[in-house]
Design a protein around this motif. Structure first.
Motif, short mmCIF file in Angstrom:
data_model
loop_
_atom_site.label_atom_id
_atom_site.label_comp_id
_atom_site.label_asym_id
_atom_site.label_seq_id
_atom_site.Cartn_x
_atom_site.Cartn_y
_atom_site.Cartn_z
N GLU A 222 107.49 -45.61 -11.86
CA GLU A 222 107.46 -46.50 -12.93
C GLU A 222 108.66 -47.12 -13.22
OE1 GLU A 222 105.15 -44.76 -16.19
OE2 GLU A 222 103.58 -44.03 -14.76
N CYS A 223 109.66 -46.48 -12.51
CA CYS A 223 111.13 -47.27 -12.92
C CYS A 223 111.63 -48.26 -11.85
CB CYS A 223 111.86 -46.05 -12.97
SG CYS A 223 113.71 -46.44 -13.39
N PRO A 224 111.75 -49.62 -12.28
CA PRO A 224 112.30 -50.51 -11.41
C PRO A 224 113.52 -50.13 -10.75
CG PRO A 224 111.40 -51.56 -13.44
CD PRO A 224 111.51 -49.80 -13.54
N VAL A 225 114.55 -49.41 -11.47
CA VAL A 225 115.84 -49.06 -11.06
C VAL A 225 115.71 -48.05 -9.83
CG1 VAL A 225 118.04 -48.00 -11.67
CG2 VAL A 225 116.87 -49.36 -13.14
N ALA A 226 114.73 -47.08 -9.74
CA ALA A 226 114.56 -46.07 -8.82
C ALA A 226 113.94 -46.82 -7.72
CB ALA A 226 113.57 -44.98 -9.53
N ARG A 227 113.02 -47.60 -7.85
CA ARG A 227 112.34 -48.37 -6.62
C ARG A 227 113.47 -49.39 -6.10
NH1 ARG A 227 106.19 -50.11 -6.51
NH2 ARG A 227 105.14 -48.14 -7.46
N ALA A 228 114.17 -49.87 -6.90
CA ALA A 228 115.60 -50.75 -6.02
C ALA A 228 116.14 -49.71 -5.31
CB ALA A 228 116.11 -51.41 -7.14
N ALA A 229 116.60 -48.63 -5.89
CA ALA A 229 117.45 -47.69 -5.32
C ALA A 229 116.91 -47.01 -4.04
CB ALA A 229 117.80 -46.64 -6.42
N ASP A 230 115.71 -46.93 -4.17
CA ASP A 230 114.92 -46.46 -2.78
C ASP A 230 114.90 -47.49 -1.91
OD1 ASP A 230 113.89 -44.13 -4.00
OD2 ASP A 230 111.89 -44.96 -4.43
N VAL A 231 115.10 -48.77 -1.89
CA VAL A 231 115.10 -49.72 -0.85
C VAL A 231 116.65 -49.90 -0.45
CG1 VAL A 231 114.68 -52.06 -0.28
CG2 VAL A 231 113.05 -50.80 -1.86
N VAL A 232 117.52 -50.32 -1.67
CA VAL A 232 118.80 -50.50 -1.09
C VAL A 232 119.97 -49.51 -1.67
CG1 VAL A 232 118.47 -52.93 -1.01
CG2 VAL A 232 118.95 -52.04 -3.04
N GLY A 233 119.75 -48.35 -2.30
CA GLY A 233 120.53 -47.66 -2.90
C GLY A 233 121.64 -46.65 -2.01
N ASP A 234 121.29 -46.79 -0.81
CA ASP A 234 122.48 -46.14 0.17
C ASP A 234 123.73 -47.08 0.39
OD1 ASP A 234 122.39 -46.85 3.42
OD2 ASP A 234 120.47 -47.34 2.41
N ARG A 235 124.84 -46.68 0.73
CA ARG A 235 125.96 -47.42 0.77
C ARG A 235 125.82 -48.45 2.05
NH1 ARG A 235 130.81 -43.89 3.04
NH2 ARG A 235 131.50 -45.60 4.23
N TRP A 236 125.24 -48.20 3.07
CA TRP A 236 125.17 -49.03 4.19
C TRP A 236 124.41 -50.19 3.90
CZ3 TRP A 236 129.41 -48.25 6.68
CH2 TRP A 236 129.65 -47.07 7.26
N SER A 237 123.12 -50.05 3.26
CA SER A 237 122.30 -51.24 2.99
C SER A 237 123.06 -52.10 2.08
CB SER A 237 121.07 -50.73 2.48
OG SER A 237 120.37 -49.69 3.22
N LEU A 238 123.83 -51.65 1.08
CA LEU A 238 124.38 -52.63 0.34
C LEU A 238 125.34 -53.28 0.91
CD1 LEU A 238 124.55 -50.46 -3.08
CD2 LEU A 238 123.32 -52.73 -2.53
N LEU A 239 126.39 -52.69 1.83
CA LEU A 239 127.44 -53.12 2.55
C LEU A 239 126.89 -54.33 3.64
CD1 LEU A 239 129.84 -50.25 3.19
CD2 LEU A 239 129.88 -52.01 1.30
N ILE A 240 125.44 -54.04 3.97
CA ILE A 240 124.90 -55.00 5.02
C ILE A 240 124.68 -56.16 4.20
CG2 ILE A 240 123.10 -55.61 6.32
CD1 ILE A 240 123.23 -52.47 7.25
N ILE A 241 124.06 -55.94 3.00
CA ILE A 241 123.67 -57.08 2.25
C ILE A 241 124.99 -57.89 1.83
CG2 ILE A 241 122.77 -57.82 0.01
CD1 ILE A 241 120.68 -56.97 1.83
N ARG A 242 126.16 -57.09 1.36
CA ARG A 242 127.33 -57.87 0.89
C ARG A 242 127.91 -58.59 2.10
NH1 ARG A 242 132.30 -54.34 1.86
NH2 ARG A 242 131.64 -54.51 3.97
N ASP A 243 127.89 -58.02 3.49
CA ASP A 243 128.41 -58.96 4.42
C ASP A 243 127.44 -60.15 4.77
OD1 ASP A 243 130.54 -57.28 4.56
OD2 ASP A 243 129.75 -56.02 6.04
N ALA A 244 126.01 -59.92 4.77
CA ALA A 244 125.26 -61.24 5.07
C ALA A 244 125.58 -62.07 4.06
CB ALA A 244 123.85 -60.64 4.81
N MET A 245 125.91 -61.97 2.73
CA MET A 245 126.35 -62.93 1.76
C MET A 245 127.51 -63.53 1.95
SD MET A 245 125.13 -61.22 -1.85
CE MET A 245 123.31 -60.77 -1.88
N ASP A 246 128.41 -62.99 2.96
CA ASP A 246 129.66 -63.26 3.17
C ASP A 246 129.75 -63.84 4.72
OD1 ASP A 246 132.43 -63.74 2.64
OD2 ASP A 246 133.07 -61.94 3.73
#
Length: 150
Positions: free
Chosen positions: A17-41
């Motif tokens: 029931e928590c949108p923050v928890a669901r988002a963390a389940d999808v992108v909450g690890d460091r590698w996923s966020l860094l991949i997204i960061r680099d794709a933006m760059d």
């Protein structure tokens, strides 16, 4: 586009029931966020992501598959036609404010005063100002002025 609803691999959300928890389940690890960061760059190829992050190839392949399965990136044909490239989807691009906010938090709290770090600038070369959530009238919002309705 893949919906994130009910799409976690094992079907179990950390807190359904928590949108923050669901988002963390999808992108909450460091590698996923860094991949997204680099794709933006501008990173587009497997090699781009691997060289920019230093991530092990097997972990990178796993995270790219996960991000694609959740509809945050997609594979596209390279101009040469020889390899697949990666591109952010609209859902992946929607993470831009999250990446900026994490960056700005890091600038304030993860560096000593005067310690050197990269800087995010706009297309005119101006430093991006701090992102601050605001209500409809422009009043800044904080954890003290908001609450979660369940």
């Amino acid at each position: 586009m893949v919906s994130l609803r009910n799409s976690l691999e094992d079907g179990v959300w950390t807190d359904p029931e928590c949108p923050v928890a669901r988002a963390a389940d999808v992108v909450g690890d460091r590698w996923s966020l860094l991949i997204i960061r680099d794709a933006m760059d501008g990173a587009r190829s497997f090699t781009d992501f691997q060289q920019r992050t230093g991530i092990a190839r097997n972990i990178l392949a796993d995270r790219l598959r996960k991000l694609a399965a959740h509809g945050l990136i997609t594979q596209v044909e390279a101009p040469s036609g020889r390899r697949k490239m990666y591109a952010l989807t609209p859902a992946g691009k929607d993470l831009f404010p999250v990446i900026v906010t994490l960056r700005q938090w890091g600038e304030r709290h993860a560096y000593a005063t005067g310690e050197r770090h990269s800087v995010l600038v706009d297309d005119r070369g101006e430093v991006v100002p701090p992102l601050v959530p605001a209500d409809a009238g422009g009043r800044p919002l904080t954890s003290d002025t908001t609450s979660v309705r369940k």
